[in-house]
Motif scaffolding. Structure first.
Motif, PDB file in Angstrom:
ATOM      1  N   GLY A 152       0.817  -1.206   0.000  1.00 12.53           N
ATOM      2  CA  GLY A 152       0.000   0.000   0.000  1.00 12.53           C
ATOM      3  C   GLY A 152       0.851   1.258   0.000  1.00 12.53           C
ATOM      4  N   ILE A 153       1.886   1.260   0.811  1.00 10.89           N
ATOM      5  CA  ILE A 153       2.816   2.396   0.830  1.00 10.89           C
ATOM      6  C   ILE A 153       3.508   2.523  -0.521  1.00 10.89           C
ATOM      7  N   GLY A 154       3.916   1.396  -1.086  1.00 10.93           N
ATOM      8  CA  GLY A 154       4.573   1.402  -2.392  1.00 10.93           C
ATOM      9  C   GLY A 154       3.663   1.912  -3.498  1.00 10.93           C
ATOM     10  N   ILE A 155       2.396   1.508  -3.466  1.00 11.03           N
ATOM     11  CA  ILE A 155       1.443   1.971  -4.477  1.00 11.03           C
ATOM     12  C   ILE A 155       1.220   3.472  -4.346  1.00 11.03           C
ATOM     13  N   PHE A 156       1.108   3.947  -3.133  1.00  9.05           N
ATOM     14  CA  PHE A 156       0.916   5.382  -2.925  1.00  9.05           C
ATOM     15  C   PHE A 156       2.115   6.169  -3.445  1.00  9.05           C
ATOM     16  N   LEU A 157       3.327   5.727  -3.124  1.00  6.80           N
ATOM     17  CA  LEU A 157       4.535   6.409  -3.615  1.00  6.80           C
ATOM     18  C   LEU A 157       4.663   6.287  -5.131  1.00  6.80           C
ATOM     19  N   ALA A 158       4.325   5.112  -5.676  1.00  5.42           N
ATOM     20  CA  ALA A 158       4.371   4.930  -7.130  1.00  5.42           C
ATOM     21  C   ALA A 158       3.378   5.862  -7.820  1.00  5.42           C
ATOM     22  N   ALA A 159       2.219   6.089  -7.202  1.00  5.70           N
ATOM     23  CA  ALA A 159       1.226   6.996  -7.779  1.00  5.70           C
ATOM     24  C   ALA A 159       1.779   8.414  -7.867  1.00  5.70           C
ATOM     25  N   ILE A 160       2.488   8.834  -6.833  1.00  8.70           N
ATOM     26  CA  ILE A 160       3.087  10.175  -6.844  1.00  8.70           C
ATOM     27  C   ILE A 160       4.118  10.288  -7.963  1.00  8.70           C
ATOM     28  N   PHE A 161       4.997   9.287  -8.083  1.00 12.25           N
ATOM     29  CA  PHE A 161       6.012   9.311  -9.140  1.00 12.25           C
ATOM     30  C   PHE A 161       5.368   9.199 -10.521  1.00 12.25           C
ATOM     31  N   ILE A 170      -7.089   7.863 -13.104  1.00 13.88           N
ATOM     32  CA  ILE A 170      -6.389   6.577 -13.014  1.00 13.88           C
ATOM     33  C   ILE A 170      -5.795   6.405 -11.622  1.00 13.88           C
ATOM     34  N   LEU A 171      -5.100   7.430 -11.161  1.00  9.90           N
ATOM     35  CA  LEU A 171      -4.456   7.340  -9.849  1.00  9.90           C
ATOM     36  C   LEU A 171      -5.475   7.235  -8.725  1.00  9.90           C
ATOM     37  N   LEU A 172      -6.517   8.051  -8.760  1.00 13.54           N
ATOM     38  CA  LEU A 172      -7.538   7.973  -7.727  1.00 13.54           C
ATOM     39  C   LEU A 172      -8.208   6.606  -7.721  1.00 13.54           C
ATOM     40  N   PHE A 173      -8.496   6.056  -8.903  1.00 15.49           N
ATOM     41  CA  PHE A 173      -9.094   4.728  -8.988  1.00 15.49           C
ATOM     42  C   PHE A 173      -8.188   3.670  -8.362  1.00 15.49           C
ATOM     43  N   VAL A 174      -6.921   3.664  -8.748  1.00 15.80           N
ATOM     44  CA  VAL A 174      -5.983   2.651  -8.247  1.00 15.80           C
ATOM     45  C   VAL A 174      -5.830   2.737  -6.731  1.00 15.80           C
ATOM     46  N   ILE A 175      -5.659   3.940  -6.213  1.00 17.77           N
ATOM     47  CA  ILE A 175      -5.458   4.097  -4.772  1.00 17.77           C
ATOM     48  C   ILE A 175      -6.703   3.689  -3.991  1.00 17.77           C
ATOM     49  N   VAL A 176      -7.865   4.159  -4.415  1.00 17.75           N
ATOM     50  CA  VAL A 176      -9.094   3.815  -3.689  1.00 17.75           C
ATOM     51  C   VAL A 176      -9.382   2.329  -3.810  1.00 17.75           C
TER      52      VAL A 176
END
Length: 161
Positions: free
Chosen positions: A82-91, A108-114
Motif C-alpha cells: 500500500g505504501i509502495g502503491i501510494f509512492l508509485a502513484a506520486i512518481f 487513473i491514480l484515484l481509482f488505483v489508490i481507492v
C-alpha cells in the motif's frame, strides 16, 4: 507499525504550526487577493487542528503508553505494498502529467489508490471520476493554478467549466 496518537498529535501540531509560519512569510501579490501562502496556510491550519484533536482524544481516553510509543500491526506485505502503491502513484503523476494531462492521469491514480485500499470497484470508479472533477474545479477554476492539459490541449477550451 503505528505511533502512539500522542506522538502523532505533537508531530502534526508542530508541522502545522511550522507550515503556517513559513506560509505567512511568503510575499503577497498585488494582482490577486491571496498570495502563494494561502493554500499552505489552509493545509498547515488543518494539520495543526488534526494534531490538537489527536492529543485531546488521547488524553481524553487516558490510554496508557503504547509499548514505548509504538504499536505493531500485522498488515505485513499488504501494508508495505500500500505504501509502495501510494509512492508509485506520486512518481507516476510527476512523470506522466505533463504528457498525458491532469484529466487523464488523476482518475487513473484515484481509482488505483481507492481500489487498493477499499477493494470496492464502484466506489473506486466514482471517486476516480468525481474526485478528478472536484480537484480540477478547485485547483484550476477557484485557485487558478495551472494544471497540465497534456494530450487534451486541443480540447482545453471545451473542458473548462
Amino acid at each position: 507499525m503505528k505511533l502512539d496518537d500522542l506522538i502523532n498529535g505533537v508531530v502534526f501540531l508542530a508541522l502545522g504550526i511550522g507550515i503556517v509560519a513559513y506560509a505567512q512569510s511568503l510575499p503577497t501579490m498585488a494582482q490577486i487577493e491571496y498570495g502563494p501562502g494561502f493554500l499552505p496556510s489552509i493545509v498547515g491550519t488543518g494539520m495543526a487542528l488534526a494534531g490538537l484533536v489527536l492529543i485531546v482524544a488521547r488524553i481524553w481516553r487516558n490510554a496508557g503508553a503504547v509499548a514505548g510509543g509504538f504499536a505493531f500491526n500485522g498488515n505485513g506485505m499488504r501494508g508495505l505494498l500500500g505504501i509502495g502503491i501510494f509512492l508509485a502513484a506520486i512518481f507516476f503523476y510527476i512523470l506522466t502529467a505533463d504528457t498525458l494531462g491532469f484529466l487523464v492521469v488523476a482518475p487513473i491514480l484515484l481509482f488505483v489508490i481507492v481500489y487498493w485500499f477499499e477493494r470496492r470497484l464502484k466506489l473506486a470508479i466514482a471517486v476516480g471520476i468525481l474526485g478528478t472533477f472536484l480537484l480540477h474545479a478547485f485547483f484550476y477554476q477557484i485557485m487558478k493554478a495551472p494544471l497540465p492539459w497534456g494530450i487534451l490541449i486541443d480540447y482545453s477550451g471545451a473542458l473548462t467549466w
